[in-house]
Design an enzyme around this catalytic site. Sequence first.
Site, PDB file in Angstrom:
ATOM      1  N   PHE A 494       0.817  -1.213   0.000  1.00 59.25           N
ATOM      2  CA  PHE A 494       0.000   0.000   0.000  1.00 59.25           C
ATOM      3  C   PHE A 494       0.852   1.264   0.000  1.00 59.25           C
ATOM      4  O   PHE A 494       0.346   2.346  -0.235  1.00 59.25           O
ATOM      5  CB  PHE A 494      -0.919  -0.002   1.220  1.00 59.25           C
ATOM      6  CG  PHE A 494      -1.695  -1.276   1.360  1.00 59.25           C
ATOM      7  CD1 PHE A 494      -2.731  -1.570   0.497  1.00 59.25           C
ATOM      8  CD2 PHE A 494      -1.369  -2.190   2.344  1.00 59.25           C
ATOM      9  CE1 PHE A 494      -3.435  -2.750   0.623  1.00 59.25           C
ATOM     10  CE2 PHE A 494      -2.071  -3.375   2.478  1.00 59.25           C
ATOM     11  CZ  PHE A 494      -3.115  -3.666   1.614  1.00 59.25           C
ATOM     12  N   GLU A 495       2.136   1.117   0.282  1.00 58.35           N
ATOM     13  CA  GLU A 495       3.013   2.277   0.265  1.00 58.35           C
ATOM     14  C   GLU A 495       3.608   2.518  -1.119  1.00 58.35           C
ATOM     15  O   GLU A 495       4.062   3.616  -1.429  1.00 58.35           O
ATOM     16  CB  GLU A 495       4.133   2.102   1.290  1.00 58.35           C
ATOM     17  CG  GLU A 495       3.627   2.081   2.733  1.00 58.35           C
ATOM     18  CD  GLU A 495       4.756   1.835   3.712  1.00 58.35           C
ATOM     19  OE1 GLU A 495       5.865   1.498   3.249  1.00 58.35           O
ATOM     20  OE2 GLU A 495       4.525   1.988   4.927  1.00 58.35           O
ATOM     21  N   LEU A 496       3.613   1.455  -1.962  1.00 52.88           N
ATOM     22  CA  LEU A 496       4.239   1.595  -3.271  1.00 52.88           C
ATOM     23  C   LEU A 496       3.397   2.446  -4.219  1.00 52.88           C
ATOM     24  O   LEU A 496       3.916   3.170  -5.056  1.00 52.88           O
ATOM     25  CB  LEU A 496       4.484   0.207  -3.889  1.00 52.88           C
ATOM     26  CG  LEU A 496       5.557  -0.641  -3.181  1.00 52.88           C
ATOM     27  CD1 LEU A 496       5.582  -2.040  -3.774  1.00 52.88           C
ATOM     28  CD2 LEU A 496       6.920   0.024  -3.310  1.00 52.88           C
TER      29      LEU A 496
END
Length: 701
Positions: A494-496
């Site tokens: 979800f951070e990418l």
Amino acid sequence: MTALNPVLFLLCGVSVSLSLKVVSKRGSVDGCTDWSVDYLKYRVLHGEPVRIKCALFYGYIRANYTQAQSIGLSLMWYRSSGLGHGDFEEPISFDGTRMSKEEDAIWFRPAELQDAGLYSCVLRNSTFCMKVSMTLLVADNDTAGCYNSKLRYTEKGELGKSKDISCPDIQDYVQPGEKPQITWYKECNVQQWRSSVLQTADLLAIQDVREDDIGNYTCELLFGGFLVRRTTYLSVTAPLTEEPPRILFPSENKLLAMDVQLGSMLNLTCRAFFGYSGDISPLVYWMKGEKFIEDMDQSRIRESEIKTVREHLGEQEVSITLTIDSLEEVDLGNYSCYAENGNGRRQANVQIGKRVELMYTVELAGGLGAILLLLALLLSVYKCYRIELLLCYRHHFGGEDTDGDNKEYDAYLSYSKVELDQWGQELQEEERFALEILPDVLEKHYGYKLFIPDRDLIPTSTYIEDVSRCVDMSKRLIIVLTPSYVLRRGWSIFELESRLRNSLVSGDIKVILIECADLRGVINYQEVEELKQSIKCLSVVHWNGPQSNKPGSRFWKQLRYTMPYRRPQQTITNHALDTSEPGPFADLQTVSAISMATATSAALAPAHPELRPSLRSSYRSHSLARQKHSHYRSYDYELPFTAGGTLPPQHTYCNLPLTLLNGQRPVNNKTLRQHSLDEHHGNNAMLPLLPRETSISSVIW
């Protein structure tokens, strides 16, 4: 003429004596002047000698016994049969041994208890008669004592000053000109007197009186074979004061203001200290203005008697109380307490005012107390059962959650799968919960629609874009934090993608974080804390092992509270969620932790001949997995084989390592065949992976 002189002298003496003692004179009976009972009393212990002298010759007439005899007057003795004066009297017959008459006195050698009473001496002739009575007290010694407390003399001595104690009433036992031989005792014991206590012929001189000098002092005298004892009780007082009394309460120098409610009862107590001032009683009283309390007309206002609070060495603390039964307007004003002695007077003032009435004070206080108690009880119940109360309210009065109606799924489930080399082993409890129990209960029991990547994800573009699209289609994001998930940093997915990261930070999507174990020992736990801080709309729910599997456990209540509200479609029995038991979870299928790896392997079926044996083996194992776990969907891709050793450009969705998602390839020990494959397809973004690569790839969804 010469013979008449003594008679005239006696008559003159009688006339003068009559004029002097007219107050004491009782009257005349049968022509005899009766002077009643003389004030002097004779006191003696049983067994001691005593001499009773006729008091007529010692203050009533100006003549002695010899002169009275010379003019023809005779002295006769009588004893009263009763204890009162005027009772029947009978003449005394003297035996000359124990009881004898000697001139103007009678002797008892010794006195006995039956000798106590009134003795009267009568001086008379044919024309003259005069009478007076004397009292004799005879008593035994007190128990284990040398004196009788009723026959004691009393003396007072001031602290720090000198005091002489005499041996009283021993004149009849001492010959004129002789010094009596007296022995002194204290409390009937011989004492070793201190240097400041001196003994003289008939005195015990104390130079500096101390508090421990208080007690009974007995002098003993030997007379005619009999012992004569006299006992004096010495009391010690503080030095005589020259100061006026001191008021202790209220304060002398400060006005005491009191507000009292009308109609109530009021008690004002004044306390004062008085130093020793002799036998003068302390005087304390109340006044209102210039009026004494006893002079006021109101019967409601009164003052008590003076009470001694404490006393020591003659110094006293006393009190007097002013009482107003029912306070009225007329009673308001200034009241003064006065204390005075012979040295001066002091006063203290009290101002009584009206208190502002508070209606229903008790009722109001009780009502407020009950309300506060009820609020505290309600807060306690709310704190303990907040989730249950909110769920109950939402069940009876709430409608289904309309927030995000355009979204297809209630929640996106992100979890970690088990490695292939663990397939033959028993799944860990956390993995079993994340892959089996959690999806089944939320969907089958509570009616939620979950997006499970292994089951519902259809490849349409890149991996990150597909994840972002599926998360956007869900109202909630459920992240199951198992130790495996934390070790692999599953949240990196979800951070990418920037759109996903912005949704988490801005709160566009609500995140439910399920902690399945104590993660503090995991190496990435600090990153978990940072993750919690970065998510705006975050709810944390703790799963505490098998005990949390029960449908009525707090875990499911908290999870339902954080999920969008949806009315349940069916009910389950209240027991632990266990797939081994029949019930709502009897048809639960074990979730395959390698479903997507299976799909990838199936896609590689017609691959390079060198890869075909291993792929065929992997395909067989994945086929068995699909048979065992038919709950999840797999994807088969037919990839044509290229003789030149290269694969045609084919859009294939596969499970990629996080390192590849970050633009890197994993570095490990590879065979020459694997190196050649990597070199040939190094620039291809989406490639089918070898079984070995699949086994070590990311299994985060």
